[in-house]
Design an enzyme around this catalytic site. Structure first.
Site, PDB file in Angstrom:
ATOM      1  N   PHE A  82      10.388 -11.214  -9.528  1.00  0.00           N
ATOM      2  CA  PHE A  82      11.814 -11.467  -9.773  1.00  0.00           C
ATOM      3  C   PHE A  82      12.619 -10.184  -9.927  1.00  0.00           C
ATOM      4  O   PHE A  82      13.845 -10.237  -9.957  1.00  0.00           O
ATOM      5  CB  PHE A  82      12.016 -12.244 -11.086  1.00  0.00           C
ATOM      6  CG  PHE A  82      11.464 -13.624 -11.074  1.00  0.00           C
ATOM      7  CD1 PHE A  82      12.058 -14.617 -10.318  1.00  0.00           C
ATOM      8  CD2 PHE A  82      10.346 -13.946 -11.816  1.00  0.00           C
ATOM      9  CE1 PHE A  82      11.554 -15.897 -10.301  1.00  0.00           C
ATOM     10  CE2 PHE A  82       9.828 -15.230 -11.819  1.00  0.00           C
ATOM     11  CZ  PHE A  82      10.435 -16.204 -11.058  1.00  0.00           C
ATOM     12  N   SER A 126      15.958 -17.123  -1.611  1.00  0.00           N
ATOM     13  CA  SER A 126      17.225 -17.771  -1.921  1.00  0.00           C
ATOM     14  C   SER A 126      17.726 -18.588  -0.735  1.00  0.00           C
ATOM     15  O   SER A 126      17.481 -18.241   0.430  1.00  0.00           O
ATOM     16  CB  SER A 126      18.243 -16.673  -2.241  1.00  0.00           C
ATOM     17  OG  SER A 126      19.546 -17.188  -2.258  1.00  0.00           O
ATOM     18  N   TYR A 151      22.616  -7.952  -0.351  1.00  0.00           N
ATOM     19  CA  TYR A 151      21.753  -8.746  -1.243  1.00  0.00           C
ATOM     20  C   TYR A 151      21.002  -9.798  -0.428  1.00  0.00           C
ATOM     21  O   TYR A 151      19.768  -9.919  -0.508  1.00  0.00           O
ATOM     22  CB  TYR A 151      22.597  -9.419  -2.340  1.00  0.00           C
ATOM     23  CG  TYR A 151      21.893 -10.575  -3.001  1.00  0.00           C
ATOM     24  CD1 TYR A 151      20.911 -10.364  -3.958  1.00  0.00           C
ATOM     25  CD2 TYR A 151      22.184 -11.894  -2.630  1.00  0.00           C
ATOM     26  CE1 TYR A 151      20.239 -11.429  -4.534  1.00  0.00           C
ATOM     27  CE2 TYR A 151      21.515 -12.962  -3.201  1.00  0.00           C
ATOM     28  CZ  TYR A 151      20.548 -12.728  -4.156  1.00  0.00           C
ATOM     29  OH  TYR A 151      19.880 -13.787  -4.714  1.00  0.00           O
ATOM     30  N   LYS A 155      16.784 -10.343   0.694  1.00  0.00           N
ATOM     31  CA  LYS A 155      15.952 -11.558   0.559  1.00  0.00           C
ATOM     32  C   LYS A 155      15.237 -11.841   1.879  1.00  0.00           C
ATOM     33  O   LYS A 155      14.055 -12.180   1.901  1.00  0.00           O
ATOM     34  CB  LYS A 155      16.819 -12.761   0.148  1.00  0.00           C
ATOM     35  CG  LYS A 155      17.355 -12.682  -1.275  1.00  0.00           C
ATOM     36  CD  LYS A 155      16.244 -12.792  -2.298  1.00  0.00           C
ATOM     37  CE  LYS A 155      16.729 -12.631  -3.722  1.00  0.00           C
ATOM     38  NZ  LYS A 155      15.648 -12.395  -4.690  1.00  0.00           N
ATOM     39  N   LEU A 202      29.096 -19.650 -11.200  1.00  0.00           N
ATOM     40  CA  LEU A 202      30.001 -20.684 -11.704  1.00  0.00           C
ATOM     41  C   LEU A 202      29.680 -21.137 -13.135  1.00  0.00           C
ATOM     42  O   LEU A 202      30.579 -21.168 -13.988  1.00  0.00           O
ATOM     43  CB  LEU A 202      29.954 -21.887 -10.739  1.00  0.00           C
ATOM     44  CG  LEU A 202      30.812 -23.086 -11.120  1.00  0.00           C
ATOM     45  CD1 LEU A 202      32.285 -22.697 -11.228  1.00  0.00           C
ATOM     46  CD2 LEU A 202      30.626 -24.219 -10.098  1.00  0.00           C
ATOM     47  N   PRO A 298      35.869 -14.664  -0.676  1.00  0.00           N
ATOM     48  CA  PRO A 298      35.289 -14.220   0.596  1.00  0.00           C
ATOM     49  C   PRO A 298      33.760 -14.327   0.569  1.00  0.00           C
ATOM     50  O   PRO A 298      33.129 -14.000  -0.428  1.00  0.00           O
ATOM     51  CB  PRO A 298      35.715 -12.748   0.707  1.00  0.00           C
ATOM     52  CG  PRO A 298      36.846 -12.593  -0.238  1.00  0.00           C
ATOM     53  CD  PRO A 298      36.674 -13.619  -1.320  1.00  0.00           C
TER      54      PRO A 298
HETATM   55  C1  WQD Z   1      28.987 -21.608  -6.701  1.00  0.00           C
HETATM   56  C2  WQD Z   1      30.315 -22.226  -6.301  1.00  0.00           C
HETATM   57  C3  WQD Z   1      32.010 -20.616  -5.762  1.00  0.00           C
HETATM   58  C4  WQD Z   1      32.517 -18.882  -9.709  1.00  0.00           C
HETATM   59  C5  WQD Z   1      25.061 -17.165  -5.404  1.00  0.00           C
HETATM   60  C6  WQD Z   1      24.206 -16.342  -4.491  1.00  0.00           C
HETATM   61  C7  WQD Z   1      22.871 -16.972  -4.333  1.00  0.00           C
HETATM   62  C8  WQD Z   1      22.204 -17.172  -5.665  1.00  0.00           C
HETATM   63  C9  WQD Z   1      23.102 -17.861  -6.624  1.00  0.00           C
HETATM   64  C10 WQD Z   1      21.787 -15.262  -7.160  1.00  0.00           C
HETATM   65  C11 WQD Z   1      30.967 -21.522  -5.103  1.00  0.00           C
HETATM   66  C12 WQD Z   1      32.402 -21.418  -6.959  1.00  0.00           C
HETATM   67  C13 WQD Z   1      32.077 -19.646  -8.643  1.00  0.00           C
HETATM   68  C14 WQD Z   1      33.834 -19.079 -10.207  1.00  0.00           C
HETATM   69  C15 WQD Z   1      34.166 -20.813  -8.564  1.00  0.00           C
HETATM   70  N1  WQD Z   1      21.706 -15.906  -6.086  1.00  0.00           N
HETATM   71  N2  WQD Z   1      32.899 -20.593  -8.087  1.00  0.00           N
HETATM   72  N3  WQD Z   1      34.607 -20.052  -9.618  1.00  0.00           N
HETATM   73  O1  WQD Z   1      27.755 -18.265  -4.431  1.00  0.00           O
HETATM   74  O2  WQD Z   1      26.580 -20.519  -4.302  1.00  0.00           O
HETATM   75  O3  WQD Z   1      25.284 -18.466  -4.831  1.00  0.00           O
HETATM   76  O4  WQD Z   1      24.399 -17.275  -6.651  1.00  0.00           O
HETATM   77  O5  WQD Z   1      21.546 -14.736  -8.011  1.00  0.00           O
HETATM   78  O6  WQD Z   1      22.081 -16.209  -3.511  1.00  0.00           O
HETATM   79  O7  WQD Z   1      24.837 -16.242  -3.227  1.00  0.00           O
HETATM   80  O8  WQD Z   1      26.803 -19.390  -6.525  1.00  0.00           O
HETATM   81  O9  WQD Z   1      27.619 -19.825  -8.817  1.00  0.00           O
HETATM   82  O10 WQD Z   1      28.596 -17.885  -7.530  1.00  0.00           O
HETATM   83  O11 WQD Z   1      29.157 -20.209  -6.838  1.00  0.00           O
HETATM   84  O12 WQD Z   1      34.914 -21.658  -8.052  1.00  0.00           O
HETATM   85  O13 WQD Z   1      34.293 -18.414 -11.140  1.00  0.00           O
HETATM   86  O14 WQD Z   1      31.236 -22.060  -7.389  1.00  0.00           O
HETATM   87  O15 WQD Z   1      33.122 -20.368  -4.949  1.00  0.00           O
HETATM   88  O16 WQD Z   1      31.598 -22.503  -4.340  1.00  0.00           O
HETATM   89  P1  WQD Z   1      26.700 -19.169  -4.920  1.00  0.00           P
HETATM   90  P2  WQD Z   1      28.039 -19.268  -7.505  1.00  0.00           P
END
Ligand code: WQD
Length: 341
Positions: A82, A126, A151, A155, A202, A298
């Site tokens: 990890f 991932s 990133y 992977k 998120l 983006p």
């Molecule tokens: C999820 C959804 C955002 C934050 C990423 C990596 C992946 C994995 C997990 C990491 C999206 C939306 C997010 C916010 C929002 N690796 N969002 N407001 O992008 O699917 O995956 O993290 O360690 O490889 O790419 O996850 O949680 O960032 O976003 O609206 O403040 O939530 O646009 O649709 P993601 P996420």
């Protein structure tokens, strides 16, 4: 026979949950971490939950001498890797930092595995390797698309390094697990996600907004071609995900692998929109979140979710915790952190 599993990055979010499940399943666990992206909260939590003083090495996996010493001093049956940087945006700004760390550390693990005459290697990959798939849900046979960030590229490259090492070096077996979106925390609330600074992901952003650390949650984009206009993801509970590692290690140590290198999706198979997740969090935890719609972020794909049936067929693993339980655990963890500051 007791088996020993080395968990690189075992003091982090996923690594700590995996260490708990492995230990509770009867494995001897060794945690190694350079602590560059976390403090000892999760390591202490792992020891408390398991009631064991889990052996800990503070080390950088980019240091080949240190990796060799570790493999020489411990009899390691399997290694789960990890220890890597994971911020997508930062990887775009600092690509060399990501290539150096994420590739060198894994190369050293593979080298040490080869030098030891073989090892079972589990790589934490991932769903990002699928990019925006044209057919959903994605299976392990879905094409990998060109990565949109360094990133994501690391992977893909690490998956290939493992595949090629398994093909070339006798005694190395490998499995890559492609995680969808891991969320939530251990039911004890003693371990969980500890983002440094402003969270990118998120759920930590939601919990920090709910506790008052952030003023408002921005929902990135409500004009996507999805039922409610927000992105669709496959949110997988962290304990369910951790249990997939126990099944995977047992598969590698047994004789049931169909191929010496295998890949599994680790997700629920259920697409959930950002808005659904936010509303679910409010409902389950009985609170109101301050959120607003903001422009698209983006690099985000519109929708991605897993076909996780291969993992169930091959290893008997499937996600079990409900989304409500997971969202309650995420909030319990944030409250635990606030109470123990
Ligand atoms: C999820 C959804 C955002 C934050 C990423 C990596 C992946 C994995 C997990 C990491 C999206 C939306 C997010 C916010 C929002 N690796 N969002 N407001 O992008 O699917 O995956 O993290 O360690 O490889 O790419 O996850 O949680 O960032 O976003 O609206 O403040 O939530 O646009 O649709 P993601 P996420």
């Amino acid at each position: 026979m007791k088996r020993t599993v080395l968990v690189s990055g075992g003091a982090g979010y996923i690594g700590s949950h995996v260490s708990v499940e492995l230990s509770q399943a009867g494995y001897d666990v060794i945690i190694a971490d350079d602590m560059s992206n976390c403090d000892d909260t999760n390591y202490k939590g792992v020891c408390r939950i398991t009631g064991k003083e889990i052996p800990f090495y503070r080390m950088d996996f980019c240091d080949m001498d240190a990796v060799s010493r570790l493999f020489a001093s411990e009899k390691i049956d399997a290694v789960i890797h990890f220890a890597a940087f994971k911020a997508v945006g930062e990887s775009v700004a600092e690509p060399l930092k990501y290539y150096r760390n994420n590739l060198c550390s894994f190369m050293n693990i593979l080298q040490a595995s080869r030098d030891a005459g073989g090892c079972n290697v589990l790589f934490s990959s991932s769903a990002t390797v699928y990019g925006q798939a044209s057919r959903l849900p994605v299976t392990e046979e879905s094409p990998r698309l060109p990565a949109t960030s360094p990133y994501g590229n690391t992977k893909q490259i690490c998956e290939d390094m493992l595949r090629d090492s398994v093909a070339a070096y006798k005694g190395i077996k490998g499995i890559s697990l492609r995680y969808f979106n891991p969320i939530g925390a251990h039911p004890s609330a003693l371990i969980g996600e500890l983002p440094r600074g402003v969270p990118n992901n998120l759920v930590p952003y939601i919990t920090q907004t709910a506790i008052g650390k952030r003023e408002v949650l921005s929902i990135f984009g409500n004009d996507y071609p999805t039922p409610d206009g927000t992105c669709l993801r496959d949110y997988i509970d962290i304990v369910d995900l951790a249990k997939a590692h126990v099944c995977t290690v047992s598969r590698m140590l047994g004789s049931g692998m169909e191929d010496d290198y295998e890949i599994f999706n680790i997700g629920t198979g259920r697409p959930v929109s950002v808005l659904e997740l936010v509303k679910g969090f409010e409902r389950v935890n009985g609170l109101k979140l301050n959120y607003r719609f903001a422009p698209r972020r983006p690099g985000d794909v519109t929708a991605i979710w897993a076909d996780p049936s291969k993992a169930e067929r091959a290893m008997g693993w499937k996600a079990e915790r409900s989304l409500d339980e997971t969202l309650a655990s995420a909030w319990a963890w944030e409250k635990h952190l606030a109470a123990n500051k």
